[in-house]
Design an enzyme around this catalytic site. Structure first.
Site, PDB file in Angstrom:
ATOM      1  N   ARG A 149       0.861  -1.177   0.000  1.00 38.18           N
ATOM      2  CA  ARG A 149       0.000   0.000   0.000  1.00 38.18           C
ATOM      3  C   ARG A 149       0.906   1.239   0.000  1.00 38.18           C
ATOM      4  O   ARG A 149       2.071   1.169   0.405  1.00 38.18           O
ATOM      5  CB  ARG A 149      -0.896   0.030   1.233  1.00 38.18           C
ATOM      6  CG  ARG A 149      -1.810  -1.185   1.396  1.00 38.18           C
ATOM      7  CD  ARG A 149      -2.600  -1.079   2.694  1.00 38.18           C
ATOM      8  NE  ARG A 149      -3.552  -2.176   2.862  1.00 38.18           N
ATOM      9  CZ  ARG A 149      -3.310  -3.277   3.563  1.00 38.18           C
ATOM     10  NH1 ARG A 149      -2.138  -3.415   4.162  1.00 38.18           N
ATOM     11  NH2 ARG A 149      -4.227  -4.219   3.687  1.00 38.18           N
ATOM     12  N   LYS A 173      -2.018  -2.295   8.040  1.00 38.28           N
ATOM     13  CA  LYS A 173      -3.198  -1.754   8.723  1.00 38.28           C
ATOM     14  C   LYS A 173      -3.306  -2.322  10.125  1.00 38.28           C
ATOM     15  O   LYS A 173      -2.987  -3.486  10.362  1.00 38.28           O
ATOM     16  CB  LYS A 173      -4.468  -2.078   7.930  1.00 38.28           C
ATOM     17  CG  LYS A 173      -4.646  -1.245   6.674  1.00 38.28           C
ATOM     18  CD  LYS A 173      -5.997  -1.505   6.046  1.00 38.28           C
ATOM     19  CE  LYS A 173      -6.243  -0.588   4.857  1.00 38.28           C
ATOM     20  NZ  LYS A 173      -7.566  -0.825   4.240  1.00 38.28           N
ATOM     21  N   HIS A 242      -2.158   2.125  -6.514  1.00 34.47           N
ATOM     22  CA  HIS A 242      -2.756   0.919  -5.937  1.00 34.47           C
ATOM     23  C   HIS A 242      -2.949  -0.177  -6.982  1.00 34.47           C
ATOM     24  O   HIS A 242      -3.071  -1.355  -6.638  1.00 34.47           O
ATOM     25  CB  HIS A 242      -4.099   1.268  -5.289  1.00 34.47           C
ATOM     26  CG  HIS A 242      -4.432   0.411  -4.113  1.00 34.47           C
ATOM     27  ND1 HIS A 242      -3.711   0.434  -2.927  1.00 34.47           N
ATOM     28  CD2 HIS A 242      -5.404  -0.516  -3.928  1.00 34.47           C
ATOM     29  CE1 HIS A 242      -4.241  -0.422  -2.072  1.00 34.47           C
ATOM     30  NE2 HIS A 242      -5.258  -1.009  -2.648  1.00 34.47           N
ATOM     31  N   ARG A 245      -0.487  -2.875  -6.707  1.00 36.71           N
ATOM     32  CA  ARG A 245      -0.792  -3.871  -5.658  1.00 36.71           C
ATOM     33  C   ARG A 245      -1.789  -4.901  -6.190  1.00 36.71           C
ATOM     34  O   ARG A 245      -1.620  -6.104  -5.972  1.00 36.71           O
ATOM     35  CB  ARG A 245      -1.340  -3.156  -4.431  1.00 36.71           C
ATOM     36  CG  ARG A 245      -1.778  -4.062  -3.286  1.00 36.71           C
ATOM     37  CD  ARG A 245      -2.077  -3.202  -2.059  1.00 36.71           C
ATOM     38  NE  ARG A 245      -2.943  -3.846  -1.096  1.00 36.71           N
ATOM     39  CZ  ARG A 245      -2.529  -4.627  -0.093  1.00 36.71           C
ATOM     40  NH1 ARG A 245      -1.246  -4.881   0.041  1.00 36.71           N
ATOM     41  NH2 ARG A 245      -3.388  -5.151   0.758  1.00 36.71           N
ATOM     42  N   HIS A 268      -4.054  -9.188   4.422  1.00 40.45           N
ATOM     43  CA  HIS A 268      -5.504  -9.192   4.612  1.00 40.45           C
ATOM     44  C   HIS A 268      -5.884 -10.017   5.834  1.00 40.45           C
ATOM     45  O   HIS A 268      -5.279 -11.053   6.107  1.00 40.45           O
ATOM     46  CB  HIS A 268      -6.203  -9.782   3.385  1.00 40.45           C
ATOM     47  CG  HIS A 268      -6.266  -8.840   2.235  1.00 40.45           C
ATOM     48  ND1 HIS A 268      -6.445  -9.248   0.931  1.00 40.45           N
ATOM     49  CD2 HIS A 268      -6.156  -7.485   2.175  1.00 40.45           C
ATOM     50  CE1 HIS A 268      -6.459  -8.195   0.131  1.00 40.45           C
ATOM     51  NE2 HIS A 268      -6.293  -7.121   0.860  1.00 40.45           N
ATOM     52  N   TYR A 277     -10.556  -8.960  -3.759  1.00 40.93           N
ATOM     53  CA  TYR A 277      -9.547  -7.937  -4.052  1.00 40.93           C
ATOM     54  C   TYR A 277      -8.800  -8.218  -5.339  1.00 40.93           C
ATOM     55  O   TYR A 277      -8.424  -7.313  -6.068  1.00 40.93           O
ATOM     56  CB  TYR A 277      -8.585  -7.880  -2.864  1.00 40.93           C
ATOM     57  CG  TYR A 277      -7.557  -6.790  -2.903  1.00 40.93           C
ATOM     58  CD1 TYR A 277      -7.826  -5.536  -2.383  1.00 40.93           C
ATOM     59  CD2 TYR A 277      -6.302  -7.030  -3.440  1.00 40.93           C
ATOM     60  CE1 TYR A 277      -6.866  -4.531  -2.399  1.00 40.93           C
ATOM     61  CE2 TYR A 277      -5.328  -6.045  -3.461  1.00 40.93           C
ATOM     62  CZ  TYR A 277      -5.628  -4.801  -2.939  1.00 40.93           C
ATOM     63  OH  TYR A 277      -4.675  -3.819  -2.958  1.00 40.93           O
TER      64      TYR A 277
END
Length: 303
Positions: A149, A173, A242, A245, A268, A277
């Site tokens: 990211r 994250k 992005h 990715r 994830h 995704y």
């Protein structure tokens, strides 16, 4: 008596320190909880007396009167669930009644993905005649090579690049760390950047971040976006940062990588997110589905 702002500040701090949510998530939830508390005041409903019916009326109001989209409603419900968890721990509620409210089902479009040739054309379009261009060469190669990211590549520290093992330690994250391997091409570009380019940019200063701007300061998300837009225009390949990715994950799956490995590499929390995704071929999806959910290619009769 505690004001709404004080109450929200305590909730915000709890999200960061107890749930360990990101600052962005905590701020989103704080704003959504504020909207809800203001509605309670207007309706003269005390927090301790909130019912499932009240929550439903509030969500309906957000849809019909405020004109909120399904995406916003889904975020509101997530915020209310987190808020309900907080209220239970603080003994305002005996149970988290917000868990009774279901999120709207949203159609999720498959993301745009570049072919391998398009990725090569994009990266080959980098102007490497100056220091920042050589930095971009290493930065965008690493984004694609590791499926990072933008925030992750901006926050990457020099000490977390391990050339002997071919790994980088990424902070994703929710402050979750993961190890991601990088290839020979990324290693070569990184070594050149670290040994020749970065010292000329930082000019002897102690900067922990791996990638820096022309001032020798940690590069920002906005800075990365701007450089990529210039690259997009120069190369003629339409994409966003992005997209690299997305392409990383898709190319791995199309090359035979298993879905759970890609899930780990992307950081994830669950497998379903990875399936949605990544933009994979129907054949690949069938193989993955057969591997994880079917026995010998036959759907269970108990489904």
């Amino acid at each position: 008596m505690t004001s709404i702002e004080d109450f929200l500040q305590h909730f915000y701090s709890d999200l960061l320190l107890v749930r360990r949510d990101s600052v962005q998530t905590a701020e989103t939830y704080r704003i959504a909880a504020g909207e809800f508390l203001n509605w309670l005041v207007k309706e003269q409903i005390k927090i301790k007396n909130v019912s499932v019916q009240n929550l439903m009326y509030y969500i309906i109001k957000r849809q019909t009167q405020d004109g909120c989209t399904e995406v916003t409603i889904a975020k509101d419900i997530s915020a209310l669930r987190a808020f309900g968890e907080y209220l239970v721990r603080k003994n305002y509620w005996t149970e988290n009644i917000a868990l009774s409210i279901e999120k709207p089902k949203m159609a999720r479009n498959l993301p745009k993905v570049l072919s391998v040739d398009q990725v090569d054309a994009l990266l080959d379009g980098i102007d490497k005649s100056d220091l920042c261009g050589k930095r971009d060469d290493a930065l965008f190669e690493l984004v694609y090579s590791c499926g990072l990211r933008i925030s992750e590549v901006c926050n990457l520290k020099t000490v977390n690049v391990h050339f002997d093992e071919g790994l980088i330690l990424v902070l994703g994250k929710g402050n979750k760390e993961r190890l991601v391997p990088f290839g020979d091409r990324a290693a070569e570009k990184l070594k050149n950047y670290i040994s020749e380019v970065r010292p000329a940019l930082v000019k002897g200063r102690n900067v922990p971040n791996l990638f820096v701007n022309y001032k020798g300061e940690p590069i920002s998300r906005k800075g990365v976006w701007k450089r990529f837009q210039e690259l997009e225009a120069r190369s003629g390949v339409s994409a966003k940062v992005h997209t690299l990715r997305h392409s990383f994950a898709t190319h791995l799956l199309e090359g035979g990588a298993d879905l759970r490995s890609v899930q780990e590499l992307l950081g994830h929390a669950n497998l379903a997110t990875t399936t949605i995704y990544t933009h994979v071929s129907d054949n690949q999806l069938e193989k993955v589905h057969e591997q994880y959910f079917n026995a010998g290619g036959k759907v269970s009769s108990t489904d």
